[in-house]
Scaffold this active site. Structure first.
Site, PDB file in Angstrom:
ATOM      1  N   HIS A   4       0.839  -1.216   0.000  1.00 50.86           N
ATOM      2  CA  HIS A   4       0.000   0.000   0.000  1.00 50.86           C
ATOM      3  C   HIS A   4       0.870   1.261   0.000  1.00 50.86           C
ATOM      4  O   HIS A   4       0.441   2.306   0.475  1.00 50.86           O
ATOM      5  CB  HIS A   4      -0.945   0.042   1.207  1.00 50.86           C
ATOM      6  CG  HIS A   4      -1.662  -1.244   1.445  1.00 50.86           C
ATOM      7  ND1 HIS A   4      -2.918  -1.508   0.921  1.00 50.86           N
ATOM      8  CD2 HIS A   4      -1.297  -2.358   2.128  1.00 50.86           C
ATOM      9  CE1 HIS A   4      -3.286  -2.725   1.294  1.00 50.86           C
ATOM     10  NE2 HIS A   4      -2.320  -3.268   2.022  1.00 50.86           N
TER      11      HIS A   4
ATOM     12  N   SER B 230      14.601  20.828 -16.767  1.00 52.74           N
ATOM     13  CA  SER B 230      13.402  21.624 -17.004  1.00 52.74           C
ATOM     14  C   SER B 230      13.804  22.905 -17.720  1.00 52.74           C
ATOM     15  O   SER B 230      14.874  23.457 -17.452  1.00 52.74           O
ATOM     16  CB  SER B 230      12.736  21.949 -15.662  1.00 52.74           C
ATOM     17  OG  SER B 230      11.979  23.135 -15.774  1.00 52.74           O
TER      18      SER B 230
ATOM     19  N   LYS C 164      16.020  21.168 -11.763  1.00 50.57           N
ATOM     20  CA  LYS C 164      15.327  19.912 -12.026  1.00 50.57           C
ATOM     21  C   LYS C 164      16.180  18.892 -12.783  1.00 50.57           C
ATOM     22  O   LYS C 164      16.942  19.239 -13.669  1.00 50.57           O
ATOM     23  CB  LYS C 164      14.052  20.170 -12.858  1.00 50.57           C
ATOM     24  CG  LYS C 164      12.931  20.836 -12.113  1.00 50.57           C
ATOM     25  CD  LYS C 164      12.393  20.041 -10.932  1.00 50.57           C
ATOM     26  CE  LYS C 164      11.568  18.851 -11.347  1.00 50.57           C
ATOM     27  NZ  LYS C 164      10.294  19.242 -11.955  1.00 50.57           N
TER      28      LYS C 164
ATOM     29  N   GLU D  17       9.658   7.703 -17.090  1.00 43.55           N
ATOM     30  CA  GLU D  17       8.306   8.199 -17.374  1.00 43.55           C
ATOM     31  C   GLU D  17       7.860   7.782 -18.772  1.00 43.55           C
ATOM     32  O   GLU D  17       6.700   7.445 -18.995  1.00 43.55           O
ATOM     33  CB  GLU D  17       8.265   9.716 -17.220  1.00 43.55           C
ATOM     34  CG  GLU D  17       8.425  10.148 -15.763  1.00 43.55           C
ATOM     35  CD  GLU D  17       8.754  11.627 -15.609  1.00 43.55           C
ATOM     36  OE1 GLU D  17       8.438  12.415 -16.504  1.00 43.55           O
ATOM     37  OE2 GLU D  17       9.348  11.979 -14.569  1.00 43.55           O
TER      38      GLU D  17
END
Ligand code: ARG
Length: 467
Positions: free
Chosen positions: A166, A287, A293, A300
């Site tokens: 979980h 970024s 970043k 992804e």
């Protein structure tokens, strides 16, 4: 690719019964050469085998076969050298190759090649030949990924980290245990892939358009020459079946789903809050606005592209689920999802392997994320070893968790007196429970996270990687 020559009245191989003009948009809508040109070599190899088999049927003389073979090899060379010029009437790779063959050796002989054959058995043959080669590459990339996982699992075997259920911290495990959890999934994928590869390698050629070949073509000879393990035994099935593509897309979807979950875990682990791993610069991007970043783009994209693969699979299943028996043009729609999925999967498996191989792991961050409450089960099991029933020990360990929370302390900071205040059966050695190494080493049954059990998994994995 060279642009097709403009011709207001192109010659079509099936043109005999047609008188009206074809709507140019329909031409575009119908063509598949832009997609199936990747099969040019398979198509030509299949034609050579088919011509050879037709010497035995008496359709071709030996001299005609020699001419045909020479001509087909010239066409092949044109493709290989990027010199093949598609013409406007070339609907697909089959018509393109035959049209060009006619130009090279003359239509008198070239016109005999297609006797008893249909594009229906031809395309199914080309696709299977192309796919089986691609599956060998995919299998190789999957094995490479498994090898990277196995290598890391061995090298990093001492690193302990929290396991999660979980997404809540559960029990300490070895980082290798996490790595090998995905290896187990990829290993099943490998078995499915190998099974699918076998299914694909059956020959449809020699079944004609739908009813079979009327000239007694030797299909076993065809299968041998083209490297097939066997025949599709029914002509109607041979031309109307695309289950072999569905099967590959299903395999790919399952692999995609594993890659996606694997990526998701690693994206979480590479966030600053976790900090367990850092991807190499080669597999990240920055970024355009926020200078600090470093994004896990490779992971992804793996997660995102798996959606494309599922889409290809469901799309094809929708396209074919309601069509009547045997060949219908809907089946042409199996080409694009097949090509797209094969490319997406091949790239993805390599990106995954390289991302993992080059990532830096931070065992101290993993270790720092462990906390004594994660040993509450070990505490319950400590009392089990003293003969207390588990249901009771679970409750007692829970009370110790609550006490530590009340005291705002780690459980390992409570005193023996505090333990014995809750239950006399806690002995003087109770604090020995709060040792993460001890905890993982106790999970020694096969499949567990002790060093021995992890090495056992590694050994089983390595066996399946021997191709
Ligand atoms: N381009 C077609 C395909 O990929 C080849 C088969 C065409 N057959 C036909 N009967 N029109 O499915």
């Amino acid at each position: 690719m060279a642009q097709p020559a403009k011709n207001s009245n192109p010659i079509r191989l099936w043109g005999g019964r047609f008188t009206g003009e074809i709507d140019p948009l329909m031409n575009q809508y119908n063509e598949s050469l832009s997609v199936d040109r990747v099969f040019y070599a398979q198509d030509i190899k299949g034609s050579i085998a088919y011509a050879r088999a037709n010497v035995k049927t008496g359709i071709l003389t030996q001299e005609e076969f020699v001419k045909l073979e020479e001509g087909l090899k010239i066409v092949l060379k044109e493709w290989e050298e990027g010199k093949f010029e598609p013409a406007e009437g070339d609907e697909d790779i089959h018509t393109a190759n035959e049209r060009r063959l006619g130009e090279v050796i003359g239509t008198n002989i070239a016109g005999k090649l297609h006797t008893g054959r249909s594009r229906n058995d031809q395309v199914a043959t080309d696709m299977r030949m192309w796919l089986r080669d691609e599956l060998i590459l995919i299998e190789g990339y999957l094995v490479d990924l498994l090898k990277v996982i196995a290598h890391r699992a061995k090298q990093d075997i001492d690193y302990l980290m929290p396991s999660y259920t979980h997404l809540q911290r559960a029990q300490p495990v070895r980082w290798s245990q996490w790595l090998l959890s995905y290896a187990t999934a990829f290993q099943s994928d490998l078995e499915r892939l190998r099974f699918t590869k076998k299914n694909i390698n059956k020959l449809p050629l020699g079944c004609g358009a739908v009813a079979g070949n009327a000239f007694g073509i030797d299909r076993i000879q065809l299968a041998k020459e083209l490297g097939f393990d066997g025949l599709i035994m029914n002509s109607m099935s041979a031309v109307g079946d695309r289950d072999f593509v569905v099967e590959v897309l299903q395999c790919a979807s399952t692999i995609g789903s594993h890659l996606s979950r694997w990526s998701e875990d690693l994206i979480i682990y590479s966030s600053l809050e976790f900090g367990y791993i850092k991807l190499a610069d080669a597999y990240t991007t920055g970024s355009s606005l926020m200078p600090q970043k470093k994004n896990s783009d490779s992971l992804e994209l793996l997660r995102g592209k798996s959606g494309r693969i599922f889409g290809a699979m469901t799309g094809l299943m929708m396209s074919i689920k309601g069509i009547p028996s045997t060949y219908n043009k809907d089946l042409q729609e199996s080409l694009q999802p097949m090509l797209d999925t094969v490319k997406t999967l091949k790239d993805g498996l390599q990106i995954a392997a390289r991302s993992l191989a080059t990532a830096t792991v931070y065992p101290e961050k993993m270790r720092a994320a462990l906390s004594p409450d994660m040993l509450a089960t070990d505490l319950a099991e400590y009392l089990v070893r003293k003969g207390v029933p588990f249901r009771e020990t679970h409750h007692l360990a829970g009370r110790m968790v609550a006490l530590a929370e009340d005291e705002n302390k780690g459980m390992d900071e409570l005193t023996i007196e505090q333990f014995q205040g809750v239950d006399k059966r806690f002995g003087d050695d109770v604090l020995s429970v709060f040792d993460y190494e001890r905890s993982v080493e106790l999970k020694d049954a096969t499949g567990g996270t002790s060093r021995r059990a992890v090495l056992e998994q590694l050994e089983a994995l390595t066996k399946t990687l021997e191709i």
